[in-house]
Design an enzyme around this catalytic site. Structure first.
Site, PDB file in Angstrom:
ATOM      1  N   ARG A 119      -5.566  -1.967  -6.037  1.00 53.06           N
ATOM      2  CA  ARG A 119      -6.255  -2.335  -4.938  1.00 53.06           C
ATOM      3  C   ARG A 119      -7.777  -1.643  -4.846  1.00 53.06           C
ATOM      4  NH1 ARG A 119      -7.959  -4.215  -1.434  1.00 53.06           N
ATOM      5  NH2 ARG A 119      -7.264  -4.152   0.690  1.00 53.06           N
ATOM      6  N   ARG A 130       0.854  -1.265  -0.054  1.00 50.78           N
ATOM      7  CA  ARG A 130       0.082   0.158  -0.054  1.00 50.78           C
ATOM      8  C   ARG A 130       0.867   1.138   0.134  1.00 50.78           C
ATOM      9  NH1 ARG A 130      -3.919  -2.360   4.359  1.00 50.78           N
ATOM     10  NH2 ARG A 130      -2.060  -2.719   5.058  1.00 50.78           N
TER      11      ARG A 130
END
Ligand code: CP3
Length: 356
Positions: A50, A41
């Site tokens: 994502r 992330r």
């Protein structure tokens, strides 16, 4: 008549890649570097994917898993790629059930608590049940110019999730099973070590050029408990992988007091975290293994000159010995600046033995 010599298999001591050479303690110009959780992330490219797909959806689609694996290789210039997958994927074919709840980490839907639960675990065939991981490896081998690291969780760390039902701080249910129901514990570890070993060997046969066994939470154990309840099972996986002739990395955190036992369990390379100086850890392990580590991932939030001091300190502590792979002591944290990781790769590559 021109006659070409049959090509000889390269001996394992003659790899060209600095990462593979360092795993086998062959001399290199500079320590090779990669980062645990280098895909994730903190990268805008990852977050973009994502937005459209869940973590499991990325894992299930080999093209997507391969793309996410490549992102940090392109962005950072690291010396190895780590396959994008998760240590908990084998819980799915085992019948435990896995979800990643938003903000809460993994949820194991049917935790294993009794001998009956252990007996109900399903047999796992990696080729059919986890074939999507093997397909991602096959795609990546065509696209990568650096070695690909496959991985699995070690039986203790995977068992802790399967017993607790998710992440844990104290491992209360896990340790209670060890102490109160040792037969159940040993039956579970027996099963997990077989499944994880088959899975790791399948990854190597699909093309993984090195493997890492993640025992992330093993530092929660006393040396006695590690030796009795964990070591034989980790040893099985590490030995089975070694027979496939690829370097094997054995990683854990908080392991300063366990290092001699971790070495006995096996691995060509042993992971060290920042709670021990690299040279002190290496001394405890001995000169006949390579080491990987060991910058505190939190240091990456400091100003660059401060980071450089600590990177150089780690590299100086190798004392010019062959067999060091630079990494963090644990995975990249979520808000780490991409440019900082890139700068660290350059610092490691530019550090020369002459600066020792
Ligand atoms: O880049 C890589 O390192 C490869 C991919 C990878 C992931 N998980 C993807 C992932 C690897 C090697 C893992 C290993 C893993 N998974 C471990 C061992 C390493 C470690 O960090 O100790 C553990 C304990 C797990 C279990 C797991 N998976 C947890 C506890 C979590 C939630 C924590 C969090 O950060 O949210 C995950 C989810 C997970 N696996 C993410 C990633 C990139 C989180 C990102 C997302 O949700 O998109």
């Amino acid at each position: 008549m021109a006659h070409s010599q049959p090509t000889k298999e390269l001996p394992i001591t003659n790899y060209q890649s600095p990462f593979l050479r360092a795993c086998y303690r062959q001399p290199v110009d500079a320590s090779p570097v990669w980062f645990m959780r280098q895909a994730g992330r903190y990268m805008p490219e990852y977050r973009a994917i994502r937005k459209k797909y869940s973590l499991l959806e990325i894992c299930y689609q080999p093209e997507l898993a391969a793309e996410v694996t490549l992102q940090p290789v392109r962005a950072l210039g690291v010396d190895a790629a780590i396959l994008f997958a998760d240590i908990l994927l084998p819980a799915i074919p085992l019948g435990v059930g896995l979800e990643f709840a938003k903000g809460e980490g993994p949820v194991l839907l049917n935790p294993v608590r009794t001998m009956e639960d252990v007996k109900n675990l399903r047999p796992v065939n990696p080729e059919t049940d986890l074939g999507y991981v093997l397909d991602a490896i096959r795609i990546l081998r065509r696209e990568l110019s650096v070695p690909l690291i496959g991985f699995c969780g070690a039986p203790f760390t995977v068992a802790s999730y399967i017993i607790e039902g998710g992440s844990s701080r104290k491992f209360l249910k896990t340790k209670t099973m060890m102490y109160a129901e040792p037969q159940t514990w040993h039956a579970l570890m027996e099963k997990l070590s077989t499944v994880l070993s088959d899975y790791l060997v399948a990854q190597i046969r699909a093309g993984a050029q090195a493997v890492q066994v993640f025992d992330s939470w093993v530092g929660a154990l006393s040396p006695q408990d590690y030796e009795e309840f964990v070591l034989p099972y980790s040893q099985k996986i590490l030995q089975d992988a070694k027979k496939e002739n690829v370097p094997v990395i054995h990683f854990g955190t908080n392991t300063a007091t366990l290092l001699p036992l971790i070495k006995r369990a096996g691995g060509d390379v042993i992971g060290l975290d920042w709670r021990i100086h690299l040279d002190d850890g290496w001394r405890l392990l001995g000169d006949d293994v390579a080491v990987q580590g060991n910058l505190d991932p939190t240091v990456l939030f400091a100003p660059l000159p401060e980071i450089k001091k600590r990177v150089d300190d780690i590299l100086r502590r190798t004392n010019g010995r062959a067999g060091h792979i630079f990494n963090l002591g644990h995975g990249v944290l979520q808000h780490t600046p991409v440019d900082t990781l890139k700068a660290v790769v350059e610092m490691v590559h530019e550090f020369r033995r002459t600066s020792l």
